[in-house]
Write a protein that holds these residues in place. Structure first.
Motif, PDB file in Angstrom:
ATOM      1  N   SER A  76      11.621  16.815 -56.284  1.00  0.00           N
ATOM      2  CA  SER A  76      11.625  15.430 -56.066  1.00  0.00           C
ATOM      3  C   SER A  76      11.852  14.925 -54.912  1.00  0.00           C
ATOM      4  CB  SER A  76      12.866  14.676 -57.245  1.00  0.00           C
ATOM      5  OG  SER A  76      12.922  13.228 -57.020  1.00  0.00           O
ATOM      6  N   SER A  77      10.872  13.773 -54.612  1.00  0.00           N
ATOM      7  CA  SER A  77      10.881  13.300 -53.374  1.00  0.00           C
ATOM      8  C   SER A  77      12.173  12.165 -53.114  1.00  0.00           C
ATOM      9  CB  SER A  77       9.614  12.476 -52.837  1.00  0.00           C
ATOM     10  OG  SER A  77       9.315  11.439 -53.676  1.00  0.00           O
ATOM     11  N   VAL A 125       6.547  16.855 -52.010  1.00  0.00           N
ATOM     12  CA  VAL A 125       5.341  15.975 -52.235  1.00  0.00           C
ATOM     13  C   VAL A 125       5.539  14.420 -52.093  1.00  0.00           C
ATOM     14  CG1 VAL A 125       3.297  15.419 -53.777  1.00  0.00           C
ATOM     15  CG2 VAL A 125       4.004  17.633 -53.456  1.00  0.00           C
ATOM     16  N   GLU A 126       4.663  13.789 -51.222  1.00  0.00           N
ATOM     17  CA  GLU A 126       5.166  12.286 -51.109  1.00  0.00           C
ATOM     18  C   GLU A 126       3.843  11.786 -50.862  1.00  0.00           C
ATOM     19  OE1 GLU A 126       9.671  12.551 -49.207  1.00  0.00           O
ATOM     20  OE2 GLU A 126       7.871  11.947 -47.806  1.00  0.00           O
ATOM     21  N   SER A 127       3.534  10.278 -51.094  1.00  0.00           N
ATOM     22  CA  SER A 127       2.407   9.329 -50.919  1.00  0.00           C
ATOM     23  C   SER A 127       2.018   9.559 -49.563  1.00  0.00           C
ATOM     24  CB  SER A 127       2.599   8.004 -51.340  1.00  0.00           C
ATOM     25  OG  SER A 127       3.117   8.077 -52.572  1.00  0.00           O
ATOM     26  N   CYS A 128       0.832   9.540 -49.123  1.00  0.00           N
ATOM     27  CA  CYS A 128       0.161   9.489 -47.828  1.00  0.00           C
ATOM     28  C   CYS A 128      -1.274   8.802 -47.617  1.00  0.00           C
ATOM     29  CB  CYS A 128      -0.043  10.910 -47.472  1.00  0.00           C
ATOM     30  SG  CYS A 128      -1.208  11.912 -48.197  1.00  0.00           S
ATOM     31  N   MET A 129      -1.622   8.559 -46.671  1.00  0.00           N
ATOM     32  CA  MET A 129      -3.140   7.897 -46.383  1.00  0.00           C
ATOM     33  C   MET A 129      -3.779   9.246 -45.958  1.00  0.00           C
ATOM     34  SD  MET A 129      -3.416   5.001 -47.541  1.00  0.00           S
ATOM     35  CE  MET A 129      -4.891   4.559 -46.665  1.00  0.00           C
ATOM     36  N   ALA A 130      -4.878   9.780 -46.677  1.00  0.00           N
ATOM     37  CA  ALA A 130      -5.686  10.735 -46.177  1.00  0.00           C
ATOM     38  C   ALA A 130      -7.372  10.377 -46.529  1.00  0.00           C
ATOM     39  CB  ALA A 130      -5.459  12.140 -46.893  1.00  0.00           C
ATOM     40  N   PRO A 131      -8.160  11.227 -45.558  1.00  0.00           N
ATOM     41  CA  PRO A 131      -9.404  10.774 -45.889  1.00  0.00           C
ATOM     42  C   PRO A 131     -10.145  11.644 -47.338  1.00  0.00           C
ATOM     43  CG  PRO A 131      -9.048  12.741 -44.093  1.00  0.00           C
ATOM     44  CD  PRO A 131      -7.826  12.181 -44.539  1.00  0.00           C
ATOM     45  N   VAL A 132     -11.218  10.997 -47.749  1.00  0.00           N
ATOM     46  CA  VAL A 132     -11.734  11.346 -48.727  1.00  0.00           C
ATOM     47  C   VAL A 132     -13.261  11.175 -48.522  1.00  0.00           C
ATOM     48  CG1 VAL A 132     -10.110  11.425 -50.455  1.00  0.00           C
ATOM     49  CG2 VAL A 132     -11.832   9.541 -50.333  1.00  0.00           C
TER      50      VAL A 132
END
Length: 220
Positions: free
Chosen positions: A28-29, A57-64
């Motif tokens: 758990s984060s 595991v946590e929220s992030c900004m990542a490319p798709v």
């Protein structure tokens, strides 16, 4: 991309092994990581140096890669996602208690958390200046003038060098991840606090002012 993530995490785990510190995956984060790190430090008798590494595991900004109907082309877009973050907790002999937080997905964002009061505590210890510390507050310092000079000295810090060094101590592979490119990190303040302490020479002085200070804090 997944190979880069694996390389980053492997580098962190190898570094933890070199430092002889525990590595824990947190399911758990929401776990209080600082509290857990301090607990480990106390149990292991760690008063200076690296304490532990966590991953969660946590929220992030990542490319798709997404299709653009208007241009009929594929585009790389930054979107909210979730990935594993690595936390390296330490009690640095110079900067005190803090941590480095590494995002394991591109663009490999890094957050470094430092506390000027913990830093000052190390400075006082290294110079043999007596003090009393309660949480994040110093109720008493033997030589206030010298302590102020030490705090002022913090403002002369080469922040890019300090932060880069701490990041590399947590993950030595960082400069190699994007070869043949070698981009530098651009550091900025994500969350910061400028705190001012007012010290009173006697309890009676504070008692006489406290009601008006409390009223001002609640009404203004």
């Amino acid at each position: 991309v997944y190979g880069l993530t694996s390389a980053l995490r492997a580098s962190c785990e190898d570094r933890a092994g070199q430092l002889g510190i525990e590595v824990h995956y947190l399911r758990s984060s929401g776990v209080d990581k600082e509290k857990l790190a301090r607990q480990i430090a106390q149990e292991k008798g760690i008063q200076s140096g690296s304490i532990c590494m966590f991953s969660t595991v946590e929220s992030c900004m990542a490319p798709v890669v997404k299709g653009n109907k208007a241009s009929k082309r594929l585009e790389v877009t930054m979107v909210p996602r979730k990935c594993v973050y690595v936390y390296h907790y330490f009690d640095d002999p110079e900067y005190g208690f803090g941590h480095v937080r590494l995002q394991s997905w591109v663009p490999f964002n890094i957050h470094v958390c430092l506390n000027g009061r913990h830093w000052l505590e190390r400075q006082l210890l290294n110079r043999g200046i007596g003090y009393i510390k309660d949480g994040n507050c110093f109720p008493w310092i033997e030589d206030v003038a010298s302590a102020q000079k030490l705090m002022d000295k913090q403002l002369e810090t080469s922040w890019s060098k300090l932060l880069n060094d701490l990041a590399l101590k947590s993950c030595p592979v960082l400069p190699e991840l994007l070869r043949p490119y070698s981009p530098d990190y651009y550091w900025s303040a994500d969350e910061s606090e400028w705190a001012t302490d007012i010290m009173f020479k006697s309890v009676s002085q504070l008692d006489s002012l406290y009601p008006s200070l409390l009223s001002h804090a609640m009404m203004v």
